[in-house]
Design a protein around this motif. Structure first.
Motif, mmCIF file in Angstrom:
data_model
loop_
_atom_site.group_PDB
_atom_site.id
_atom_site.type_symbol
_atom_site.label_atom_id
_atom_site.label_comp_id
_atom_site.label_asym_id
_atom_site.label_seq_id
_atom_site.Cartn_x
_atom_site.Cartn_y
_atom_site.Cartn_z
ATOM 1 N N LEU A 1 22.392 10.258 -16.751
ATOM 2 C CA LEU A 1 21.089 9.809 -17.242
ATOM 3 C C LEU A 1 21.064 9.804 -18.773
ATOM 4 O O LEU A 1 20.376 10.627 -19.395
ATOM 5 N N PRO A 2 21.794 8.880 -19.402
ATOM 6 C CA PRO A 2 21.786 8.844 -20.869
ATOM 7 C C PRO A 2 20.419 8.410 -21.410
ATOM 8 O O PRO A 2 19.693 7.646 -20.773
ATOM 9 N N ASP A 3 20.082 8.902 -22.595
ATOM 10 C CA ASP A 3 18.822 8.548 -23.250
ATOM 11 C C ASP A 3 18.844 7.098 -23.709
ATOM 12 O O ASP A 3 19.884 6.582 -24.128
ATOM 13 N N GLY A 4 17.697 6.436 -23.626
ATOM 14 C CA GLY A 4 17.562 5.059 -24.094
ATOM 15 C C GLY A 4 16.820 4.198 -23.086
ATOM 16 O O GLY A 4 16.243 4.690 -22.116
ATOM 17 N N MET A 5 16.846 2.867 -23.329
ATOM 18 C CA MET A 5 16.147 1.907 -22.466
ATOM 19 C C MET A 5 16.982 1.578 -21.234
ATOM 20 O O MET A 5 18.173 1.325 -21.331
ATOM 21 N N TRP A 6 16.309 1.537 -20.087
ATOM 22 C CA TRP A 6 16.896 1.179 -18.810
ATOM 23 C C TRP A 6 16.155 -0.053 -18.303
ATOM 24 O O TRP A 6 14.965 -0.206 -18.564
ATOM 25 N N ASN B 1 16.468 -5.636 -12.788
ATOM 26 C CA ASN B 1 16.116 -7.039 -12.549
ATOM 27 C C ASN B 1 16.483 -7.456 -11.134
ATOM 28 O O ASN B 1 17.358 -6.861 -10.505
ATOM 29 N N LEU B 2 15.831 -8.522 -10.689
ATOM 30 C CA LEU B 2 16.177 -9.202 -9.435
ATOM 31 C C LEU B 2 16.538 -10.637 -9.770
ATOM 32 O O LEU B 2 15.964 -11.235 -10.688
ATOM 33 N N VAL C 1 11.992 -6.215 -13.016
ATOM 34 C CA VAL C 1 11.127 -5.363 -12.208
ATOM 35 C C VAL C 1 10.458 -4.357 -13.134
ATOM 36 O O VAL C 1 9.240 -4.202 -13.126
ATOM 37 N N VAL C 2 11.271 -3.683 -13.933
ATOM 38 C CA VAL C 2 10.739 -2.693 -14.871
ATOM 39 C C VAL C 2 11.778 -2.379 -15.945
ATOM 40 O O VAL C 2 12.982 -2.485 -15.710
ATOM 41 N N GLN C 3 11.280 -2.037 -17.116
ATOM 42 C CA GLN C 3 12.062 -1.433 -18.183
ATOM 43 C C GLN C 3 11.401 -0.102 -18.491
ATOM 44 O O GLN C 3 10.171 -0.002 -18.459
ATOM 45 N N GLY D 1 7.001 -4.410 -17.839
ATOM 46 C CA GLY D 1 7.608 -5.484 -17.059
ATOM 47 C C GLY D 1 8.039 -6.660 -17.908
ATOM 48 O O GLY D 1 8.204 -7.763 -17.390
ATOM 49 N N VAL D 2 8.248 -6.442 -19.218
ATOM 50 C CA VAL D 2 8.658 -7.511 -20.121
ATOM 51 C C VAL D 2 10.057 -7.977 -19.722
ATOM 52 O O VAL D 2 10.980 -7.174 -19.550
ATOM 53 N N PHE D 3 10.227 -9.296 -19.600
ATOM 54 C CA PHE D 3 11.491 -9.858 -19.151
ATOM 55 C C PHE D 3 12.616 -9.583 -20.147
ATOM 56 O O PHE D 3 12.459 -9.794 -21.357
#
Length: 186
Positions: free
Chosen positions: A112-117, A120-121, A159-161, A176-178
């Motif tokens: 579980l590294p820190d940062g943005m995850w 998408n589908l 789906v989610v960030q 939910g920003v693409f």
């Protein structure tokens, strides 16, 4: 005078019955020993560890090929059908949706590294107008995502960030920003 039966001529019968009884006993003993091995007792739920610290699964019904794309923080290229092992995340199975049955694709993150995850589908092959896809993301017992989205053919949707810090979701970081994951990896 009554005829007398000569029991000595029936010795073979007693030996045959004796052998049958011994074989029956041996068969019963093997059956008694084998029965507990056929259905062993269930293990404790705590002993079954998940293959990663975060799980993301997409499920849908129908004759559609939906692809799950997942990019953990610190992983340059998203994990999906063309990149099954990205270092942090692994795609366990690319479900091609060839049969008209329920389908599932799951990915697991080993750390579980820190940062943005981002999750998408992509509608790789959707013969109908659209298909409803249910997405669940869990980090241990914590449910991060539980939503259903409609996907069309050749459509990629986020789906989610969310942002992780110290193994936890940063409050108010989910959106939910693409962000392109499939197309960015080519």
């Amino acid at each position: 005078m009554a005829s007398r039966v000569n029991h000595a001529s029936y010795v073979w019968l007693f030996a045959f019955v004796d052998v049958l009884l011994v074989l029956t006993f041996v068969l019963a003993a093997f059956t008694f020993l084998a029965l507990p091995q056929i259905n062993p007792p269930a293990k404790d739920a705590d002993s079954a560890k998940p293959p990663g610290q975060m799980m993301v699964c997409a499920s849908w019904a129908g004759h559609d090929d939906i692809d799950l794309w997942f990019r953990p923080a610190g992983q340059e290229k998203a994990t999906g059908y063309s990149n099954k092992n990205g270092g942090v995340a692994d795609l366990l199975l690319d479900d091609l949706g060839t049969d008209d049955i329920p389908h599932v694709e799951c990915q697991f993150a080993s750390s579980l590294p820190d940062g943005m995850w981002a999750i998408n589908l992509h509608g790789y092959s959707v013969p109908d107008d659209k298909v409803a896809v249910h997405v669940i993301a869990r980090m241990g017992a914590v449910k991060l995502v539980d939503t259903t989205m409609d996907i069309r053919a050749r459509q990629e949707r986020t789906v989610v960030q969310f942002r992780l810090a110290g193994g936890r979701v940063v409050p108010d970081s989910a959106n939910g920003v693409f962000v392109p994951l499939r197309s960015a990896g080519k």
